[in-house]
Write a protein that holds these residues in place. Sequence first.
Motif, PDB file in Angstrom:
ATOM      1  N   THR A   7      -5.266 -20.506  25.685  1.00  0.00           N
ATOM      2  CA  THR A   7      -5.104 -19.060  25.561  1.00  0.00           C
ATOM      3  C   THR A   7      -4.434 -18.763  24.229  1.00  0.00           C
ATOM      4  O   THR A   7      -3.389 -19.351  23.908  1.00  0.00           O
ATOM      5  CB  THR A   7      -4.246 -18.500  26.722  1.00  0.00           C
ATOM      6  OG1 THR A   7      -4.899 -18.807  27.950  1.00  0.00           O
ATOM      7  CG2 THR A   7      -4.085 -16.997  26.602  1.00  0.00           C
ATOM      8  N   VAL A   8      -5.049 -17.862  23.448  1.00  0.00           N
ATOM      9  CA  VAL A   8      -4.508 -17.471  22.149  1.00  0.00           C
ATOM     10  C   VAL A   8      -4.564 -15.949  22.024  1.00  0.00           C
ATOM     11  O   VAL A   8      -5.252 -15.277  22.786  1.00  0.00           O
ATOM     12  CB  VAL A   8      -5.289 -18.120  20.970  1.00  0.00           C
ATOM     13  CG1 VAL A   8      -5.180 -19.639  21.019  1.00  0.00           C
ATOM     14  CG2 VAL A   8      -6.743 -17.687  20.964  1.00  0.00           C
ATOM     15  N   LYS A   9      -3.849 -15.434  21.066  1.00  0.00           N
ATOM     16  CA  LYS A   9      -3.893 -14.003  20.784  1.00  0.00           C
ATOM     17  C   LYS A   9      -5.030 -13.712  19.805  1.00  0.00           C
ATOM     18  O   LYS A   9      -5.393 -14.576  19.004  1.00  0.00           O
ATOM     19  CB  LYS A   9      -2.567 -13.533  20.193  1.00  0.00           C
ATOM     20  CG  LYS A   9      -1.402 -13.682  21.162  1.00  0.00           C
ATOM     21  CD  LYS A   9      -0.208 -12.898  20.690  1.00  0.00           C
ATOM     22  CE  LYS A   9       0.956 -13.023  21.636  1.00  0.00           C
ATOM     23  NZ  LYS A   9       0.685 -12.658  23.002  1.00  0.00           N
ATOM     24  N   ALA A  10      -5.588 -12.493  19.862  1.00  0.00           N
ATOM     25  CA  ALA A  10      -6.638 -12.098  18.908  1.00  0.00           C
ATOM     26  C   ALA A  10      -6.117 -12.305  17.488  1.00  0.00           C
ATOM     27  O   ALA A  10      -4.957 -12.022  17.193  1.00  0.00           O
ATOM     28  CB  ALA A  10      -7.035 -10.646  19.140  1.00  0.00           C
ATOM     29  N   GLY A  11      -6.969 -12.835  16.634  1.00  0.00           N
ATOM     30  CA  GLY A  11      -6.591 -13.143  15.260  1.00  0.00           C
ATOM     31  C   GLY A  11      -6.189 -14.590  15.057  1.00  0.00           C
ATOM     32  O   GLY A  11      -5.988 -15.032  13.928  1.00  0.00           O
ATOM     33  N   SER A  12      -6.065 -15.331  16.142  1.00  0.00           N
ATOM     34  CA  SER A  12      -5.682 -16.740  16.059  1.00  0.00           C
ATOM     35  C   SER A  12      -6.868 -17.601  15.621  1.00  0.00           C
ATOM     36  O   SER A  12      -8.017 -17.310  15.940  1.00  0.00           O
ATOM     37  CB  SER A  12      -5.197 -17.251  17.418  1.00  0.00           C
ATOM     38  OG  SER A  12      -4.032 -16.574  17.819  1.00  0.00           O
ATOM     39  N   ASP A  14     -13.185 -14.241  27.101  1.00  0.00           N
ATOM     40  CA  ASP A  14     -13.275 -15.668  27.407  1.00  0.00           C
ATOM     41  C   ASP A  14     -14.457 -16.259  26.651  1.00  0.00           C
ATOM     42  O   ASP A  14     -15.564 -15.727  26.715  1.00  0.00           O
ATOM     43  CB  ASP A  14     -13.474 -15.898  28.912  1.00  0.00           C
ATOM     44  CG  ASP A  14     -12.220 -15.580  29.706  1.00  0.00           C
ATOM     45  OD1 ASP A  14     -11.113 -15.807  29.181  1.00  0.00           O
ATOM     46  OD2 ASP A  14     -12.353 -15.108  30.846  1.00  0.00           O
ATOM     47  N   TYR A  15     -14.213 -17.338  25.943  1.00  0.00           N
ATOM     48  CA  TYR A  15     -15.238 -18.021  25.159  1.00  0.00           C
ATOM     49  C   TYR A  15     -15.410 -19.425  25.726  1.00  0.00           C
ATOM     50  O   TYR A  15     -14.537 -20.280  25.546  1.00  0.00           O
ATOM     51  CB  TYR A  15     -14.824 -18.108  23.688  1.00  0.00           C
ATOM     52  CG  TYR A  15     -14.684 -16.767  23.019  1.00  0.00           C
ATOM     53  CD1 TYR A  15     -15.691 -16.266  22.209  1.00  0.00           C
ATOM     54  CD2 TYR A  15     -13.537 -15.993  23.199  1.00  0.00           C
ATOM     55  CE1 TYR A  15     -15.571 -15.030  21.590  1.00  0.00           C
ATOM     56  CE2 TYR A  15     -13.404 -14.759  22.583  1.00  0.00           C
ATOM     57  CZ  TYR A  15     -14.423 -14.286  21.790  1.00  0.00           C
ATOM     58  OH  TYR A  15     -14.292 -13.054  21.184  1.00  0.00           O
ATOM     59  N   MET A  37     -19.369 -32.098  28.133  1.00  0.00           N
ATOM     60  CA  MET A  37     -18.064 -31.776  27.559  1.00  0.00           C
ATOM     61  C   MET A  37     -17.959 -30.258  27.425  1.00  0.00           C
ATOM     62  O   MET A  37     -18.733 -29.655  26.683  1.00  0.00           O
ATOM     63  CB  MET A  37     -17.915 -32.424  26.172  1.00  0.00           C
ATOM     64  CG  MET A  37     -17.895 -33.926  26.172  1.00  0.00           C
ATOM     65  SD  MET A  37     -17.904 -34.614  24.491  1.00  0.00           S
ATOM     66  CE  MET A  37     -16.431 -33.875  23.781  1.00  0.00           C
ATOM     67  N   THR A  38     -17.012 -29.648  28.120  1.00  0.00           N
ATOM     68  CA  THR A  38     -16.879 -28.200  28.088  1.00  0.00           C
ATOM     69  C   THR A  38     -15.423 -27.795  27.916  1.00  0.00           C
ATOM     70  O   THR A  38     -14.510 -28.566  28.204  1.00  0.00           O
ATOM     71  CB  THR A  38     -17.412 -27.550  29.381  1.00  0.00           C
ATOM     72  OG1 THR A  38     -16.651 -28.040  30.485  1.00  0.00           O
ATOM     73  CG2 THR A  38     -18.899 -27.854  29.587  1.00  0.00           C
ATOM     74  N   GLY A  39     -15.228 -26.564  27.454  1.00  0.00           N
ATOM     75  CA  GLY A  39     -13.893 -26.006  27.298  1.00  0.00           C
ATOM     76  C   GLY A  39     -13.968 -24.497  27.305  1.00  0.00           C
ATOM     77  O   GLY A  39     -15.054 -23.907  27.235  1.00  0.00           O
ATOM     78  N   THR A  40     -12.794 -23.859  27.384  1.00  0.00           N
ATOM     79  CA  THR A  40     -12.703 -22.405  27.383  1.00  0.00           C
ATOM     80  C   THR A  40     -11.542 -21.954  26.511  1.00  0.00           C
ATOM     81  O   THR A  40     -10.438 -22.495  26.632  1.00  0.00           O
ATOM     82  CB  THR A  40     -12.492 -21.856  28.815  1.00  0.00           C
ATOM     83  OG1 THR A  40     -13.541 -22.316  29.644  1.00  0.00           O
ATOM     84  CG2 THR A  40     -12.457 -20.333  28.831  1.00  0.00           C
ATOM     85  N   ILE A  41     -11.813 -20.963  25.664  1.00  0.00           N
ATOM     86  CA  ILE A  41     -10.761 -20.296  24.901  1.00  0.00           C
ATOM     87  C   ILE A  41     -10.642 -18.883  25.466  1.00  0.00           C
ATOM     88  O   ILE A  41     -11.644 -18.152  25.534  1.00  0.00           O
ATOM     89  CB  ILE A  41     -11.105 -20.204  23.399  1.00  0.00           C
ATOM     90  CG1 ILE A  41     -11.434 -21.589  22.807  1.00  0.00           C
ATOM     91  CG2 ILE A  41      -9.970 -19.522  22.635  1.00  0.00           C
ATOM     92  CD1 ILE A  41     -10.298 -22.550  22.738  1.00  0.00           C
ATOM     93  N   THR A  42      -9.457 -18.487  25.900  1.00  0.00           N
ATOM     94  CA  THR A  42      -9.192 -17.124  26.342  1.00  0.00           C
ATOM     95  C   THR A  42      -8.419 -16.424  25.230  1.00  0.00           C
ATOM     96  O   THR A  42      -7.372 -16.912  24.804  1.00  0.00           O
ATOM     97  CB  THR A  42      -8.389 -17.096  27.653  1.00  0.00           C
ATOM     98  OG1 THR A  42      -9.160 -17.763  28.664  1.00  0.00           O
ATOM     99  CG2 THR A  42      -8.085 -15.669  28.094  1.00  0.00           C
ATOM    100  N   VAL A  43      -8.970 -15.298  24.768  1.00  0.00           N
ATOM    101  CA  VAL A  43      -8.344 -14.532  23.691  1.00  0.00           C
ATOM    102  C   VAL A  43      -7.791 -13.250  24.289  1.00  0.00           C
ATOM    103  O   VAL A  43      -8.518 -12.490  24.927  1.00  0.00           O
ATOM    104  CB  VAL A  43      -9.348 -14.235  22.559  1.00  0.00           C
ATOM    105  CG1 VAL A  43      -8.677 -13.473  21.440  1.00  0.00           C
ATOM    106  CG2 VAL A  43      -9.962 -15.542  22.042  1.00  0.00           C
ATOM    107  N   GLU A  44      -6.480 -13.019  24.081  1.00  0.00           N
ATOM    108  CA  GLU A  44      -5.825 -11.818  24.613  1.00  0.00           C
ATOM    109  C   GLU A  44      -5.708 -10.748  23.539  1.00  0.00           C
ATOM    110  O   GLU A  44      -5.591 -11.045  22.379  1.00  0.00           O
ATOM    111  CB  GLU A  44      -4.415 -12.176  25.111  1.00  0.00           C
ATOM    112  CG  GLU A  44      -4.429 -13.183  26.244  1.00  0.00           C
ATOM    113  CD  GLU A  44      -3.032 -13.579  26.672  1.00  0.00           C
ATOM    114  OE1 GLU A  44      -2.114 -13.546  25.828  1.00  0.00           O
ATOM    115  OE2 GLU A  44      -2.877 -13.920  27.850  1.00  0.00           O
TER     116      GLU A  44
END
Length: 91
Positions: A28-33, A73-74, A84-91
């Motif tokens: 999980t990251v903030k927008a702009g990360s 969610d990406y 191989m999978t992953g997820t980035i959640t952008v707040e």
Amino acid sequence: MAFQMTSAHCEDATVTIDNFTFEPARLTVKAGSTVTWKNRDDIPHAIVSAGKFKSKALDTDDSYSFTFTTAGDYTYFCSLHPHMTGTITVE
């Protein structure tokens, strides 16, 4: 060997690719990360999020970075090893 899903919350972040896994698998990251994927495996991997971003094949020690500007969610995977999978959640 059991694999554990981990989460992290931060600004800029690194996802390590090793032993056919993304670590952390959920981030999980903030927008702009900016998130950087670093290949520590001994074979190539490529990161793809359909319609969002796509890396070239990353050899050992290569990296790929993407800056997330929009919340959401990406989900992504390795195009060479689709299990191989992953997820980035952008707040």
